[in-house]
Design an enzyme around this catalytic site. Structure first.
Site, PDB file in Angstrom:
ATOM      1  N   ARG A  12      47.266  31.165   2.608  1.00  0.00           N
ATOM      2  CA  ARG A  12      46.865  29.792   2.324  1.00  0.00           C
ATOM      3  C   ARG A  12      46.358  29.148   3.603  1.00  0.00           C
ATOM      4  NH1 ARG A  12      50.703  26.842   1.815  1.00  0.00           N
ATOM      5  NH2 ARG A  12      52.456  28.280   1.740  1.00  0.00           N
TER       6      ARG A  12
ATOM      7  N   TYR B 115      42.036  34.220  -1.788  1.00  0.00           N
ATOM      8  CA  TYR B 115      43.417  34.649  -1.565  1.00  0.00           C
ATOM      9  C   TYR B 115      44.467  33.771  -2.250  1.00  0.00           C
ATOM     10  CZ  TYR B 115      47.848  35.691   0.423  1.00  0.00           C
ATOM     11  OH  TYR B 115      49.166  36.012   0.530  1.00  0.00           O
TER      12      TYR B 115
ATOM     13  N   LYS C  90      50.243  26.958  -6.550  1.00  0.00           N
ATOM     14  CA  LYS C  90      50.581  25.801  -5.715  1.00  0.00           C
ATOM     15  C   LYS C  90      49.731  24.579  -6.079  1.00  0.00           C
ATOM     16  CE  LYS C  90      53.084  28.642  -3.159  1.00  0.00           C
ATOM     17  NZ  LYS C  90      54.504  28.803  -3.265  1.00  0.00           N
TER      18      LYS C  90
ATOM     19  N   HIS D   3      59.296  23.395  -5.427  1.00  0.00           N
ATOM     20  CA  HIS D   3      59.073  24.726  -4.859  1.00  0.00           C
ATOM     21  C   HIS D   3      60.428  25.444  -4.837  1.00  0.00           C
ATOM     22  CE1 HIS D   3      57.360  27.056  -1.145  1.00  0.00           C
ATOM     23  NE2 HIS D   3      57.200  27.727  -2.256  1.00  0.00           N
TER      24      HIS D   3
ATOM     25  N   SER E 205      58.208  29.050   2.220  1.00  0.00           N
ATOM     26  CA  SER E 205      57.597  30.333   1.860  1.00  0.00           C
ATOM     27  C   SER E 205      58.054  31.447   2.793  1.00  0.00           C
ATOM     28  CB  SER E 205      56.077  30.239   1.960  1.00  0.00           C
ATOM     29  OG  SER E 205      55.587  29.437   0.948  1.00  0.00           O
TER      30      SER E 205
ATOM     31  N   CYS F  71      60.824  33.085   3.192  1.00  0.00           N
ATOM     32  CA  CYS F  71      62.060  32.764   3.911  1.00  0.00           C
ATOM     33  C   CYS F  71      63.267  33.298   3.133  1.00  0.00           C
ATOM     34  CB  CYS F  71      62.120  31.249   4.054  1.00  0.00           C
ATOM     35  SG  CYS F  71      63.230  30.650   5.293  1.00  0.00           S
TER      36      CYS F  71
ATOM     37  N   ASP G 133      59.759  31.002  -7.493  1.00  0.00           N
ATOM     38  CA  ASP G 133      58.925  30.149  -6.632  1.00  0.00           C
ATOM     39  C   ASP G 133      58.846  28.680  -7.058  1.00  0.00           C
ATOM     40  OD1 ASP G 133      57.318  29.999  -4.307  1.00  0.00           O
ATOM     41  OD2 ASP G 133      55.492  29.997  -5.507  1.00  0.00           O
TER      42      ASP G 133
ATOM     43  N   ARG H 230      50.930  41.123  -0.313  1.00  0.00           N
ATOM     44  CA  ARG H 230      51.623  40.670  -1.533  1.00  0.00           C
ATOM     45  C   ARG H 230      51.620  41.702  -2.642  1.00  0.00           C
ATOM     46  NH1 ARG H 230      53.831  35.241  -1.302  1.00  0.00           N
ATOM     47  NH2 ARG H 230      53.104  34.477   0.704  1.00  0.00           N
TER      48      ARG H 230
HETATM   49  O1  SAT Z   1      49.635  32.122  -1.341  1.00  0.00           O
HETATM   50  S1  SAT Z   1      50.694  31.493  -2.094  1.00  0.00           S
HETATM   51  O2  SAT Z   1      50.632  30.054  -1.872  1.00  0.00           O
HETATM   52  O3  SAT Z   1      50.545  31.751  -3.477  1.00  0.00           O
HETATM   53  C1  SAT Z   1      52.176  32.110  -1.616  1.00  0.00           C
HETATM   54  C2  SAT Z   1      52.917  31.289  -0.675  1.00  0.00           C
HETATM   55  O4  SAT Z   1      52.402  30.867   0.352  1.00  0.00           O
HETATM   56  O5  SAT Z   1      54.097  31.029  -0.977  1.00  0.00           O
HETATM   57 MN    MN Z   2      56.136  29.637  -2.426  1.00  0.00          MN
END
Ligand code: SAT
Ligand code: MN
Length: 651
Positions: free
Chosen positions: A124, A265, A274, A294, A316, A318, A341, A432
């Site tokens: 991101r 991405y 998100k 979140h 994220s 973590c 998530d 991922r």
């Molecule tokens: O790239 S995402 O936002 O889907 C994953 C993340 O950063 O938690």
């Molecule tokens: Mn996340």
């Protein structure tokens, strides 16, 4: 032959072009018309009539959205996704032919694929993410703001013709189970087949969804272009995207609209995640009296068979997926997953807070995932999985740092280069895996419950090498909101910033996801107490698995042993154990924290549950400085909590 389809076309008959060999809309009687060559690939052309096309949807808003976007983006083809297996197979075949995807060894990893992104498009991009509310004030201090008119003008010129030479895919998707009264709909337009395949795992998507969007229902229009039009004869790179300064991940909260340009991405491109389920949904939640968070959702069963549900907010990468898929090391205690998530929380008819996972899949971080750390993730991603930016083994399987020790002697790294025992990671740190949540063996049976599940406790966490004890409970809801507001963590690979490794405040793990003014968001959290009885609201806890000793070693073993902390939390929610009333919150008595069979010394346990007033006074100073960014908009209740804490620490 005119192959550009406007869904509300007027003449009796036009051509509908599908890239598929024999894909058709389910229920739509397409007739095979002929073959067409495009970029060297054979496409099959179908003919359909207006009447037939409109049977898919008569929703004028959707039809207008698609036709207006088509006119602007100028794709060569338009494909309405039905979400079928066949459609996915066709897309993946096309991507493999084009060299954009690699089929993994079907014996080792059936129906699984590897994608390698452009090295500039790996996470991101928070500095290219915008909240274009009418006023700057409404975006608040935690968001990049742009004037919506200016942003639309800039993006419209980028969008113009940006799908030339490409297919525009129309993805009808739902966040939440279709039969839930809380389901929300979106229509994503994209030129990325990779996005289509990922959305198919991450959301409920396709034919059933478009059928469910009745003409009077609203939907969130989500526009996504990779930002790489193809002129005739131009080479298509394996991961089309735009340069960083042309990437825009933008949200128009008043219009409930998402525009994304230039990145393919994850959260930049899978707009249900998100962008919709957090940034836009947080605005909907503020206006409609609920919370879009979140958070993971887990179900805990104790040895007596008693069940409680918890949510947890962690920044994220973590350990959140890890906790969502925890395998208990304590006999008789069971953890099941409902989400890893995002959670949408509402007060139910009985006054309790209910959580629902709006997603349909996991988009998990690969590195660090192993039999030891996240055993459940292994069978979950053993088939039907999309991998992005992991390494490829000589046997045609995937590999990432932490999966096995030692690493295989030879790999092809995430950039497609030979890799042999190099100190440079073979998999990108933010690589991922995408899978349907239903593949998770530890999935709770009620994961699709239309109302969600009643929450007993909320966990806030983060990565802190000191200050925050292993676990503490808030004195009240308001104090718990204070906990959420001061959350902090070390910066991880999931965010592209220049501060890798530093600690940053990440309120509610929502720093990059609150779609409006963070001060108003805190006030909204505080207001939940006015909508129900305080005793019915979940208890709020702060946890920290990451304290380090003088030798920079983690003190707490973590992973499956975290169930011991969950057990204390469970028993607190059940009124089974008392707690030490400390300046910073309620902490466990050592006897109540089950550390049996752990090789922890008394000194280490004391350290894990210690409140160091000197460190905490520094923390208070740091919170004071951080709170200044919210200026007048910081709710008085939180200032009060801070000054009460200060006073208690001085006692
Ligand atoms: O790239 S995402 O936002 O889907 C994953 C993340 O950063 O938690
Ligand atoms: Mn996340």
């Amino acid at each position: 032959m005119n192959s550009l389809i406007l869904p509300n076309f007027s003449p009796k008959c036009k051509s509908y072009v599908s890239i598929a060999k024999d894909v058709s809309w389910r229920g739509l009687h397409t007739k095979r018309k002929g073959f067409q060559k495009h970029n060297g690939y054979v496409k099959i052309v179908f003919v359909t009539t207006k009447g037939e096309m409109n049977r898919m949807t008569t929703h004028q808003g959707i039809l207008d959205f698609v036709s207006e976007a088509t006119a602007l983006l100028q794709p060569t083809h338009v494909h309405w996704c039905d979400g079928s297996e066949k459609e996915a197979e066709t897309l993946i075949d096309l991507l493999i032919q084009e060299g954009k995807a690699i089929r993994l060894n079907p014996t080792l990893r059936p129906n699984s694929f590897l994608f390698r992104s452009d090295p500039s498009d790996v996470a991101r991009v928070e500095n290219r993410t915008f909240i274009a509310s009418k006023t700057k004030r409404d975006a608040g201090p935690t968001n990049n703001w742009m004037d919506p008119k200016e942003l639309k003008a800039t993006m419209t010129s980028l969008y113009r013709g940006s799908m030339k030479g490409r297919t525009l895919y129309v993805i009808p998707f739902a966040m939440g189970p279709l039969r839930s009264p809380f389901v929300k709909y979106g229509i994503q337009l994209t030129d990325s087949p990779y996005v289509v395949l990922n959305m198919r795992y991450m959301t409920r998507m396709g034919f059933e969804v478009i059928q469910a969007i009745q003409p009077h229902m609203s939907f969130v229009p989500c526009l996504h272009s990779s930002g790489y039009p193809l002129e005739v004869g131009q080479m298509d790179p394996s991961w089309p995207c735009a340069p960083i300064d042309q990437k825009y991940i933008t949200h128009f909260p008043e219009e409930r609209l998402i525009w994304s340009y230039g990145s393919g991405y994850g959260g930049n491109a899978l707009l249900g995640k998100k962008c919709f389920s957090l940034r836009i949904a947080s605005v909907l939640a503020r206006d409609e009296g609920w919370l879009a968070e979140h958070m993971l959702i887990i179900k805990i069963t104790n040895p007596e068979g008693k069940v409680k549900y918890f949510t947890g907010a962690f920044p994220s990468a973590c350990g959140k997926t890890n906790l969502a898929m925890l395998i208990s090391t304590l006999p008789g205690w069971k953890v099941e997953t409902l989400g890893d998530d995002i959670a949408w929380l509402r007060i139910g008819k009985d006054g309790r807070l209910y959580a629902m996972n709006p997603e349909f899949g996991f988009f998990g971080v690969a590195p660090g995932t192993s039999e030891k750390t996240t055993p459940i993730a292994m069978p979950t991603s053993s088939k039907d999985t999309i991998f992005t930016n992991v390494a490829l083994t000589d046997g045609g399987d995937v590999w990432w740092e932490g999966l096995t020790k030692p690493a295989p002697s030879h790999l092809v790294d995430w950039k497609g280069q030979d890799w042999k025992n190099s100190p440079t990671p073979a998999a990108h740190p933010n690589s991922r895996f995408t899978v349907k949540i239903s593949q998770c063996p530890a999935l709770a049976s009620e994961w699709e419950s239309p109302e969600g599940v009643p929450i007993s406790g909320i966990l806030f966490g983060g990565r802190r090498s000191d200050t925050i004890p292993l676990v503490m409970e808030s004195h009240s809801w308001q104090h718990g909101v204070f906990f959420g507001s001061i959350m902090a963590s070390e910066i991880t690979a999931a965010q592209i910033t220049n501060d890798y490794g530093k600690v940053r405040r990440d309120p509610f793990a929502m720093l990059p996801f609150i779609g409006y003014h963070a001060g108003d968001y805190f006030a909204h959290w505080l207001s939940m107490e006015r909508h129900t009885e305080a005793a019915l609201l979940p208890k709020i806890f702060m946890v920290n698995w990451f304290q380090k000793d003088e030798n920079n070693q983690y003190i707490w073993p973590g992973f499956g042993e975290n169930i011991r902390v969950i057990k204390w939390i469970f028993e607190r929610c059940d009124g089974q154990v008392s707690a030490r009333d400390e300046a910073i919150g309620y902490l466990p008595y050592q006897k109540d924290l089950d550390t049996s069979h752990l090789s922890l010394t008394n000194h280490q346990i004391t350290r894990l549950l210690d409140v160091n007033p000197i460190i905490w006074r520094k923390e208070v100073d740091s919170i004071e400085t951080y709170y200044q960014m919210f200026e007048e908009e910081l709710p008085n209740e939180l200032l009060q909590e801070l000054s009460d804490l200060k006073a208690r620490l001085l006692k």
